[in-house]
Motif scaffolding. Structure first.
Motif, short mmCIF file in Angstrom:
data_model
loop_
_atom_site.label_atom_id
_atom_site.label_comp_id
_atom_site.label_asym_id
_atom_site.label_seq_id
_atom_site.Cartn_x
_atom_site.Cartn_y
_atom_site.Cartn_z
N ILE A 20 -13.62 -0.14 15.72
CA ILE A 20 -14.71 0.50 16.74
C ILE A 20 -14.06 -0.09 18.04
N CYS A 25 -7.00 -4.45 21.00
CA CYS A 25 -7.21 -5.19 19.73
C CYS A 25 -7.30 -3.67 18.54
N LEU A 55 -7.47 -2.79 32.71
CA LEU A 55 -7.64 -3.45 33.88
C LEU A 55 -6.90 -4.03 33.58
N MET A 59 -0.26 -9.03 30.44
CA MET A 59 0.52 -10.52 30.64
C MET A 59 0.26 -10.49 28.63
N ALA A 201 -13.71 -3.54 17.27
CA ALA A 201 -12.75 -4.18 18.28
C ALA A 201 -12.99 -4.19 19.57
N GLY A 226 -14.62 -6.14 34.02
CA GLY A 226 -13.58 -6.35 33.05
C GLY A 226 -14.10 -4.36 32.85
N HIS A 227 -14.15 -4.25 31.45
CA HIS A 227 -15.29 -3.01 31.42
C HIS A 227 -15.93 -2.50 30.78
N LEU A 264 -7.00 -7.74 41.53
CA LEU A 264 -6.50 -8.72 41.37
C LEU A 264 -5.17 -9.27 42.33
N HIS A 393 -13.02 -11.33 31.55
CA HIS A 393 -14.50 -11.13 29.66
C HIS A 393 -14.61 -12.08 29.49
N GLY A 421 -12.19 -8.73 15.82
CA GLY A 421 -10.65 -9.30 16.95
C GLY A 421 -11.02 -9.20 18.62
N GLY A 422 -9.72 -9.63 19.39
CA GLY A 422 -10.09 -9.42 20.97
C GLY A 422 -11.81 -9.89 21.40
N TYR A 436 -9.77 -21.66 29.56
CA TYR A 436 -9.04 -20.56 29.03
C TYR A 436 -7.55 -20.55 29.94
N ASN A 440 -4.76 -15.54 26.59
CA ASN A 440 -5.88 -15.77 25.55
C ASN A 440 -6.50 -14.43 25.56
N GLY A 441 -6.25 -13.76 26.77
CA GLY A 441 -7.09 -12.68 26.31
C GLY A 441 -6.18 -11.52 25.43
N LEU A 443 -3.80 -12.06 24.15
CA LEU A 443 -3.41 -12.98 22.77
C LEU A 443 -4.25 -12.47 21.87
#
Ligand SMILES: Cc1cc2nc3c(=O)[nH]c(=O)nc-3n(C[C@H](O)[C@H](O)[C@H](O)COP(=O)(O)OP(=O)(O)OC[C@H]3O[C@@H](n4cnc5c(N)ncnc54)[C@H](O)[C@@H]3O)c2cc1C
Length: 459
Positions: A20, A25, A55, A59, A201, A226-227, A264, A393, A421-422, A436, A440-441, A443
């Motif tokens: 999903i 992810c 968005l 990185m 996901a 975020g989304h 950003l 997020h 995940g994610g 944070y 980390n996001g 990753l």
């Protein structure tokens, strides 16, 4: 009611593995499964997959990659794990931190080896808390490009992605085994799809104002960048199935979003010597602590805004970023030949602004704890961007093990066939915004997607 009894289902089709969410992810998990010839079906609520991944700045941190070796950067998973725990004050889950840092290098190398994907090492500056250069990003440093690469790879590998497929309920037995999902189409029709294994996901709860107000009250009134489709479905389903929500107060904020443009402005500007001043022209924090916690510091200033102030050297670095160029095109970047000129253009007290800029030429540690010796001082001509703090997020989510399996509440036993995940899983940032570490996001999006896919491949 989001959990339904399997007896209520009318499965039109059954997939061995359902994913999903078609963000970083979900796509990484699906690519991992297809690489081994496994069938997988991805369900995505949007007409065109984008998610928070599109968005982002794209990185992805990873240690021990071929790109790092080519650039002469020495890095190890242990060093990366120490950096993560350093930022999180040792409150990130050690098993998950070890798992994601161990697999990050090979995951980025593997993604980078796909013909559609290009993830060069980002050089020239370090984000707060990273000991070495380990960010890998598309050449234009946008998540949109990252999504484009992953989707093109998914297309070549014949991965089935069903769009406009909003999963609105799960079917599960008493033992927590997921039997399938219910999909609601935009016209209101529903379809039930069976599965042997489910990978969540579908990110966190940043788009759900009620959940944000409950778990992250300091960001309840902040803008969310975020989304919007990330409504906390995964964590709610996982908890109903017997899993456990962890570190729900953790999140990635950002203290440098251009207003009113909503773009950003990369934190690289601060790391290379820029400063933030408030509407009075005064500095108010150590800008080198981290952009995440800086969201709170900026929102605490008059008008909930600040000015990023920097010079020509740093402006040139900014121009390497698509977002910054976009901000510049939209006239978000103010240019001035002197301190007085800048003060008048941005409407702050000239003497205070002059003092703040003069401070950058000092050596040693300032009153906020920033080591001013690491960057050259700011010299005319100057630049400034008006920014605010925002929620990017959420980092809390379902407690998992090192294979991304969702664990039963209060135990280390995994639920029978559920992975996360994610943003769907509890991340590696501990319980606070300051935990944070940049990256980390993505990753945990790509590595936990990879780990889930690899674990499913074993069965
Ligand atoms: C402005 C910004 C900049 C960022 N920059 C970076 C960065 O440079 N590096 C970094 O590491 N992190 C960054 N992040 C964080 C990063 O974007 C996220 O951590 C990461 O994209 C999460 O990936 P994901 O696959 O879990 O979720 P997403 O990419 O959000 O994908 C989840 C998908 O699930 C779908 N979905 C949700 N619910 C359902 C449902 N019920 N049924 C069907 N589909 C559903 C959504 O539509 C979405 O497409 C940034 C975030 C923002 C907002």
């Amino acid at each position: 009611m989001t959990l339904l009894s399997p007896g209520e289902a009318s499965f039109s089709v059954t997939a061995p593995v359902l994913v999903i969410g078609a963000g970083a992810c979900g796509l990484t998990a699906a690519l991992t499964l297809r690489e081994a010839g496994r069938d997988v079906l991805v369900l995505e609520r949007d007409a065109s997959p984008s998610g928070s991944t599109a968005l982002s700045s794209g990185m992805i941190p990873a240690a021990g990659t071929q790109r790092q070796a080519a650039a002469g950067v020495t890095d190890t998973p242990d060093l990366m794990a120490a950096d993560i725990q350093g930022k999180a004050k040792d409150r990130a889950d050690p098993a998950v931190t070890a798992a994601v840092t161990q697999v990050a290098g090979s995951t980025v190398d593997w993604l980078d080896s796909l013909p559609e994907v290009d993830l060069p090492l980002v050089t020239g500056f370090l984000y707060p808390g990273h000991s070495v250069e380990r960010m890998h990003a598309p050449p234009n440093r946008t998540g949109e490009a990252l999504m484009g690469m992953l989707l093109t790879a998914a297309g070549r590998m014949d991965i089935d992605i069903v769009t406009e497929a909003h999963v609105t309920a799960l079917f599960a037995g008493e033992d927590g085994r997921v039997k399938g999902v219910r999909v609601t189409r935009p016209d209101g029709t529903v379809e039930d799809i069976g599965c042997d294994t489910l990978i969540l996901a579908c990110n966190g709860y940043g788009g759900n104002k009620t959940m944000v107000a409950e778990h992250i009250p300091e960001m309840a009134k902040a803008d969310y960048f975020g989304h919007v489709g990330n409504q906390g479905d995964a964590v709610r389903w996982g908890v109903e199935l017997g899993g456990e929500a962890k570190h729900m107060s953790a999140y990635q904020g950002h203290g440098s979003v251009a207003v009113p443009h909503g773009i950003l402005i990369t934190w690289a500007l601060m790391m290379e010597g820029g400063i933030q001043v408030n509407a009075a022209g005064e500095r108010f924090s150590n800008e080198h602590q981290g952009y995440s916690e800086q969201s709170v510091a900026v929102l605490a200033q008059p008008g909930k805004v600040a000015w990023d102030v920097f010079d020509d050297r740093i402006h040139k670095l900014g121009m390497e970023f698509d977002d910054y160029r976009n901000a510049s095109d939209q006239r978000a970047v103010v240019h001035a030949n002197s301190v007085e000129d800048l003060a008048s253009r941005i409407g702050v007290d000239a003497r205070k602004l002059a003092a703040a800029i003069a401070e950058t030429h000092a050596v040693g540690t300032d009153r906020f704890g920033r080591d001013l010796s690491v960057n050259p001082g700011l010299d005319a001509p100057f630049y400034a961007v008006k920014v605010t703090g925002a929620l990017f997020h959420t980092q809390g989510g379902l407690r998992i093990d090192g294979a991304a399996r969702v664990l039963r509440s209060g135990t280390d036993d995994p639920l029978p066939n559920l992975y996360a995940g994610g943003g769907a899983a509890c991340g590696v940032s501990g319980p606070e915004v300051s935990g944070y570490l940049s990256g980390n996001g993505l990753l945990t999006a790509v590595t936990l997607g990879r780990l889930a896919g690899l674990d499913v491949r074993k069965s």
